[in-house]
Every structure is written in C-alpha cells, then in structure tokens.
Design an enzyme around this catalytic site. Structure first.
Site, PDB file in Angstrom:
ATOM      1  N   CYS A 171      40.602  32.608  52.327  1.00 29.20           N
ATOM      2  CA  CYS A 171      41.645  31.569  52.323  1.00 29.20           C
ATOM      3  C   CYS A 171      41.628  30.661  53.553  1.00 29.20           C
ATOM      4  CB  CYS A 171      43.019  32.215  52.171  1.00 29.20           C
ATOM      5  SG  CYS A 171      43.242  32.975  50.558  1.00 29.20           S
ATOM      6  N   VAL A 178      43.835  37.483  43.032  1.00 28.39           N
ATOM      7  CA  VAL A 178      45.175  36.997  42.742  1.00 28.39           C
ATOM      8  C   VAL A 178      45.572  37.273  41.284  1.00 28.39           C
ATOM      9  CG1 VAL A 178      46.508  34.855  42.459  1.00 28.39           C
ATOM     10  CG2 VAL A 178      45.309  35.313  44.583  1.00 28.39           C
ATOM     11  N   ASN A 219      49.104  28.470  55.514  1.00 30.44           N
ATOM     12  CA  ASN A 219      47.818  29.037  55.934  1.00 30.44           C
ATOM     13  C   ASN A 219      47.285  28.344  57.186  1.00 30.44           C
ATOM     14  OD1 ASN A 219      47.764  30.985  54.040  1.00 30.44           O
ATOM     15  ND2 ASN A 219      46.110  30.137  52.804  1.00 30.44           N
ATOM     16  N   GLU A 233      50.595  31.482  45.658  1.00 31.98           N
ATOM     17  CA  GLU A 233      50.635  32.920  45.928  1.00 31.98           C
ATOM     18  C   GLU A 233      50.376  33.158  47.415  1.00 31.98           C
ATOM     19  OE1 GLU A 233      51.578  35.555  44.029  1.00 31.98           O
ATOM     20  OE2 GLU A 233      51.388  36.416  46.018  1.00 31.98           O
ATOM     21  N   LYS A 292      33.135  42.023  33.953  1.00 34.43           N
ATOM     22  CA  LYS A 292      34.376  42.360  34.652  1.00 34.43           C
ATOM     23  C   LYS A 292      35.442  42.822  33.657  1.00 34.43           C
ATOM     24  CE  LYS A 292      35.924  39.889  38.424  1.00 34.43           C
ATOM     25  NZ  LYS A 292      36.536  38.760  39.140  1.00 34.43           N
ATOM     26  N   LYS A 337      51.878  25.893  50.650  1.00 30.47           N
ATOM     27  CA  LYS A 337      50.826  26.912  50.733  1.00 30.47           C
ATOM     28  C   LYS A 337      49.784  26.550  51.814  1.00 30.47           C
ATOM     29  CE  LYS A 337      47.991  30.206  49.851  1.00 30.47           C
ATOM     30  NZ  LYS A 337      48.224  31.603  50.165  1.00 30.47           N
ATOM     31  N   GLU A 343      45.169  40.114  51.094  1.00 31.20           N
ATOM     32  CA  GLU A 343      44.280  41.181  50.646  1.00 31.20           C
ATOM     33  C   GLU A 343      44.507  42.386  51.550  1.00 31.20           C
ATOM     34  OE1 GLU A 343      40.272  39.675  50.422  1.00 31.20           O
ATOM     35  OE2 GLU A 343      40.915  38.078  49.089  1.00 31.20           O
TER      36      GLU A 343
HETATM   37  N1  LIG Z   1      42.333  36.186  47.665  1.00 31.67           N
HETATM   38  C1  LIG Z   1      43.513  36.010  48.226  1.00 31.67           C
HETATM   39  O1  LIG Z   1      43.960  36.785  49.076  1.00 31.67           O
HETATM   40  C2  LIG Z   1      44.376  34.845  47.839  1.00 31.67           C
HETATM   41  C3  LIG Z   1      45.716  34.809  48.253  1.00 31.67           C
HETATM   42  C4  LIG Z   1      46.508  33.728  47.871  1.00 31.67           C
HETATM   43  C5  LIG Z   1      45.968  32.711  47.114  1.00 31.67           C
HETATM   44  N2  LIG Z   1      44.653  32.742  46.753  1.00 31.67           N
HETATM   45  C6  LIG Z   1      44.125  31.653  45.933  1.00 31.67           C
HETATM   46  O2  LIG Z   1      44.052  32.092  44.574  1.00 31.67           O
HETATM   47  C7  LIG Z   1      42.910  31.530  43.920  1.00 31.67           C
HETATM   48  C8  LIG Z   1      42.030  32.627  43.366  1.00 31.67           C
HETATM   49  O3  LIG Z   1      41.540  33.392  44.444  1.00 31.67           O
HETATM   50  P1  LIG Z   1      40.847  34.818  44.220  1.00 31.67           P
HETATM   51  O4  LIG Z   1      40.541  35.339  45.569  1.00 31.67           O
HETATM   52  O5  LIG Z   1      41.659  35.620  43.282  1.00 31.67           O
HETATM   53  O6  LIG Z   1      39.509  34.330  43.467  1.00 31.67           O
HETATM   54  P2  LIG Z   1      38.389  35.237  42.776  1.00 31.67           P
HETATM   55  O7  LIG Z   1      37.122  34.508  42.962  1.00 31.67           O
HETATM   56  O8  LIG Z   1      38.514  36.653  43.240  1.00 31.67           O
HETATM   57  O9  LIG Z   1      38.784  35.215  41.222  1.00 31.67           O
HETATM   58  C9  LIG Z   1      38.700  34.089  40.408  1.00 31.67           C
HETATM   59  C10 LIG Z   1      38.346  34.561  38.999  1.00 31.67           C
HETATM   60  O10 LIG Z   1      38.456  33.460  38.081  1.00 31.67           O
HETATM   61  C11 LIG Z   1      37.468  33.620  37.092  1.00 31.67           C
HETATM   62  N3  LIG Z   1      37.272  32.337  36.400  1.00 31.67           N
HETATM   63  C12 LIG Z   1      36.766  31.172  36.876  1.00 31.67           C
HETATM   64  N4  LIG Z   1      36.772  30.211  35.923  1.00 31.67           N
HETATM   65  C13 LIG Z   1      37.287  30.780  34.805  1.00 31.67           C
HETATM   66  C14 LIG Z   1      37.537  30.318  33.492  1.00 31.67           C
HETATM   67  N5  LIG Z   1      37.246  29.069  33.106  1.00 31.67           N
HETATM   68  N6  LIG Z   1      38.071  31.179  32.600  1.00 31.67           N
HETATM   69  C15 LIG Z   1      38.364  32.442  32.953  1.00 31.67           C
HETATM   70  N7  LIG Z   1      38.137  32.950  34.184  1.00 31.67           N
HETATM   71  C16 LIG Z   1      37.610  32.131  35.105  1.00 31.67           C
HETATM   72  C17 LIG Z   1      36.249  34.097  37.861  1.00 31.67           C
HETATM   73  O11 LIG Z   1      35.307  34.723  37.036  1.00 31.67           O
HETATM   74  C18 LIG Z   1      36.925  35.090  38.853  1.00 31.67           C
HETATM   75  O12 LIG Z   1      36.954  36.398  38.341  1.00 31.67           O
HETATM   76  C19 LIG Z   1      42.242  30.642  44.959  1.00 31.67           C
HETATM   77  O13 LIG Z   1      42.719  29.345  44.835  1.00 31.67           O
HETATM   78  C20 LIG Z   1      42.708  31.243  46.273  1.00 31.67           C
HETATM   79  O14 LIG Z   1      42.706  30.301  47.326  1.00 31.67           O
HETATM   80  C21 LIG Z   1      43.857  33.795  47.076  1.00 31.67           C
END
Ligand SMILES: NC(=O)c1ccc[n+]([C@@H]2O[C@H](COP(=O)([O-])OP(=O)(O)OC[C@H]3O[C@@H](n4cnc5c(N)ncnc54)[C@H](O)[C@@H]3O)[C@@H](O)[C@H]2O)c1
Length: 432
Positions: free
Chosen positions: A263, A11, A211, A151, A35, A207, A155
C-alpha cells in the site's frame, strides 16, 4: 444481506469472510481458477493470523461461497464490492486502474435490478465518477449507485482491524445506499466504530491521505534516526517522548527499514500523480517518497561499514524478509533491494522467514532459504534482523552461532544494546 466480493485477495477474502461471519451471504469471486478451487478445498492462499479458521467455519455453514462466475454472482447479490488490485503503473507513477475498469465493464453487462457497487480497492479521487460513467453507458442510473468504501485493514492484523475499525468511511450522497450500508455495518457501529458519511470523492481521498500521512510519520522518524546515530542519542527515547503527546501519537513512530508493502509505496506515488494532474504540488509527500527510496541504499551502506567494507564472501543471514511481521506479503519489501545488492557485492546470503521460501530470491545463486532460525544463523558472520517476527525476539545467539566473531544488525531495535554488550555480542541497532 447478499454480498459479492470481486477479487479474493487480502482485502476481498478478509472482508468477505468477516461480512459472512457477521451473518451475511457472501460470494467471493476471483478470475484465478486455482485460487478459487483451493479455497473450496480449504486451502488459504495467504498467510493471515486467524483467517483459515474463519474461512473454514463460514464455508462450512454455507454463508461464504467461492466462485469464478461473476455474472451469476452479481445476479444473486445486492451489494457488490470491487476489491481488485490497483498497483502502480509500469512507468512507476500513478495507479494502474485497468483491473477496476475491466470489472466495471463486466458488472454493467450483468445488472438487471438495483445494485450498490462499492470500491473497496484504493482508487484515486474521481475513479468512482469514471466507474459510474462506464456503467451508465449500458445501464440506467436508476439501477445502480457507485459508492466509495475504502478499506483500512493492516495485513497481519486484518481480521481484528476489519472487526474493530476506528472508522467506516462511506462516500455517497445517495440516501438509499447510505441507509443500506449503515445497516450492513451496524454490528461494528454498535460496538463503537465511528461511521463517517462523506462525498464519494472525499472518501477516495481520505484513504490516500491517511496512507500518505502514516508513510510520512515513518519516514520522519527514520530520518531522525540517522541524526541520532551521529549524536549518541537513542531514537527510542525520541519516539516515546514525542509519541506521548496525544497530538502526535506513538504509532508509526518506530525507526527501521524503508516502509514497504502493498500500500504505502504505491499509494504515496498515486496521490502525488493525482495532485500533479490537478496542478497541485504535494511537496511533502514527494520528499517522503524520495527519502524512503534512499533508505534501503543507506542501510546497505551501513552494512558495508559494519563489515569494514569487506562484504565479499561474508556469510550474511537475514531474519525475516517480508515487509512486516505476520504476513507473507513480499510486495515492495525492502529485503527485495537489500538482498540482491549484497549478493551482487559478493555476500553469501541465507535467510529464514516464518512464512517460508520466497520465489523472489530463487534465481540468485548465493541466496538460500533455511528452514529454521538456528540453522539459518549457525554459520553467519553477520545476522540482520529485517522483520519483527516474535520468533526473533529471544534468540540465544551465543549458543547458536559457530563463528564467535559474529555481528548482529538489528534493523527493528528488538534487543537491548546493554544486554548485548553484557553478552559480548557486537551489536548495531537503528538510530541508537
Ligand atoms: N493488502 C492490504 O493490506 C490492503 C489494505 C487496504 C486496501 N487495499 C487495497 O485493496 C485493493 C486490493 O488489494 P489486495 O492486496 O487485496 O490485492 P490482491 O492482489 O491480493 O488481490 C486482488 C485479487 O483480485 C483478483 N482479480 C483481478 N481482476 C479480477 C477480475 N476481473 N475478476 C475477478 N477477480 C479479479 C486477482 O486475481 C486477485 O486475487 C488494492 O486497491 C489495495 O490498495 C489493500
């Protein structure tokens, strides 16, 4: 505008680069040093169509930056998006909000002028209230506004979904923040995206409700597929016949394996836990969760029956292991249950996935990755099409497989049963 995305995952990275592409200055922060260093070198940590080109373009023109320095990035930004993970708690139910609250504490230590702080992560209703409370312990409420902007990107389609969303939901009653955010999203609104301004709590709930509803549609059609198998009816006819009704809609009405991904499984559990806390029984969603959890066992049983109960030493090939096509995301993929179970029953499994070998299966001694489709299926007794990648849509099975008695179990109903019959291939689909 100057934006900061905290958390550079699916995201944070996708929305960060898309905001940069719309002309904003964006800093993507992550605590994962590797990363961030990789991203600076142009190495993209996830597979998402179109993402690499967009990152390289915006990094080169300096609208997109990567950093591990949260304090400095917050100082330089007006709008801060929290995009960290909200996985299920270890005990299974409810969202683990530790990453969110840690970030809130880090943010409060770095605010010196007005900031809009946005949860883009999926967070249970009232989380925004809690973030506001944490920050206001150290910072005057005049210096920040906490907004919910969930959001909805998928994916595999993330860039298109971010750029052409059906709606942008902004949860705030603060007029100033609403005006700034409407301006931020103006390039999307002017192309037809609906802008919905609600209370913060409503935005958080929209949200989860969305879902949970989509998960319900998938589970509904999966259960009907079980009935269709018993009564010689093709589930695809049901999906089309139902989906053409505009009140129902055809999307998310295709039978297949259990829903998975990062999700739906966690969000359905989280909304039920939230409702339980308020003594409200979301019984429909509870049944959906249970039905979906049973689905993988049901499909394993189906494999057992297809092989006449003789699974031991059978060579089974999985085509695709990710939870859906066009992503490398393995979180809660049904293959994570099916492959180890069949392995335990003595099957010799190999698999091919366009996104490469998966760490999840490395410990299983009779599970191997093949680097191309033909090689993967060559020795198979049973080929299971698990994920609907385009790569699997026109395979010449008869040419590629050595064992002429091979069977195909198409969990995505990609192939026509009549065509397979013509080709004298023993073929099974789902719900038909
Ligand atoms: N993946 C999807 O398709 C999607 C779609 C809509 C909403 N969401 C929501 O968005 C959120 C994130 O999902 P994602 O799939 O992107 O997660 P992800 O695990 O891919 O990414 C999260 C990132 O946050 C970083 N992080 C954690 N703590 C941190 C900190 N203190 N400082 C800096 N970086 C930090 C982690 O290292 C990681 O890279 C979740 O709540 C998810 O439910 C995800």
């Amino acid at each position: 505008m100057k934006l900061c995305m905290i958390g550079t995952g699916y995201v944070g990275l996708v929305s960060g680069v898309c905001f940069a592409d719309l002309g904003n200055d964006v800093i993507c922060i992550d605590r994962d040093i590797k990363k961030v260093e990789d991203l600076k070198k142009g190495i993209i940590p996830i597979y998402e169509p179109g993402l690499e080109e967009l990152v390289l373009k915006n990094y080169k023109n300096k609208r997109l930056k990567f950093s591990t320095n949260l304090k400095d990035s917050i100082f330089k930004s007006d709008i801060i998006f929290i995009c960290v993970g909200t996985p299920s708690k270890k005990n299974g139910n409810g969202a683990d909000l530790s990453q969110i609250y840690n970030v809130a504490k880090e943010i409060r230590a770095s605010i010196s002028k007005f900031k809009i702080i946005i949860t883009k992560s999926t967070v249970p209703v009232t989380t925004g209230d809690e973030i506001e409370k944490i920050i206001s312990q150290k910072v005057s409420k005049k210096l920040f506004s906490v907004v919910s902007n969930p959001e909805f990107l998928r994916e595999g389609e993330a860039i298109r979904d971010f750029t052409y969303p059906d709606r942008v939901v902004i949860g705030t009653t603060d007029k100033k923040s609403n005006k700034i955010l409407k301006n931020l999203y103006l390039p999307l609104i002017s192309k037809g995206t609906k802008y919905v301004n609600t209370s913060r709590r409503a935005a958080e709930l929209i949200k989860y409700a969305s879902n949970a509803f989509l998960a319900t549609k998938i589970t509904f059609i999966n259960e009907l597929a079980n009935l269709c198998e018993k009564i010689d009816v093709n589930i695809q006819d049901i999906s089309i016949g139902m989906g053409l009704d505009k009140r129902i809609g055809g999307r998310f009405l295709r039978a297949g394996p259990a829903y998975g991904g990062s999700c739906f499984p966690k969000d359905t559990k989280a909304i039920v836990t939230t409702a339980d806390q308020f003594k409200i029984n979301l019984s429909v969603i509870k049944s959906v969760i249970k039905s979906n959890e049973n689905r993988s066992s049901l499909l394993i049983k189906r494999v057992f029956n297809i092989l006449n109960g003789k699974v031991k030493n059978k060579k089974i090939c999985f085509l695709g292991v990710t939870f859906k096509a066009n992503t490398d995301d393995m979180r809660d993929s049904s293959s994570l249950l099916m492959i180890p179970s069949l392995h335990k029953m003595g099957a010799k499994i190999n698999y091919f996935d366009p996104t490469g070998e998966k760490d999840d299966f490395k410990k299983l001694n009779n599970v191997h990755f093949s680097s191309n489709i033909n090689f993967a299926i060559r020795e198979s007794d049973l080929i299971i099409i698990h994920t609907e990648w385009n790569d699997f849509k026109s395979i010449n099975f008869n040419n590629a497989v050595k064992n002429k008695k091979f069977i195909v179990f198409d969990m995505r109903n990609i192939y026509s049963p009549d065509k397979m019959k013509e080709l004298k291939i023993k073929y099974f689909g789902v719900g038909r």
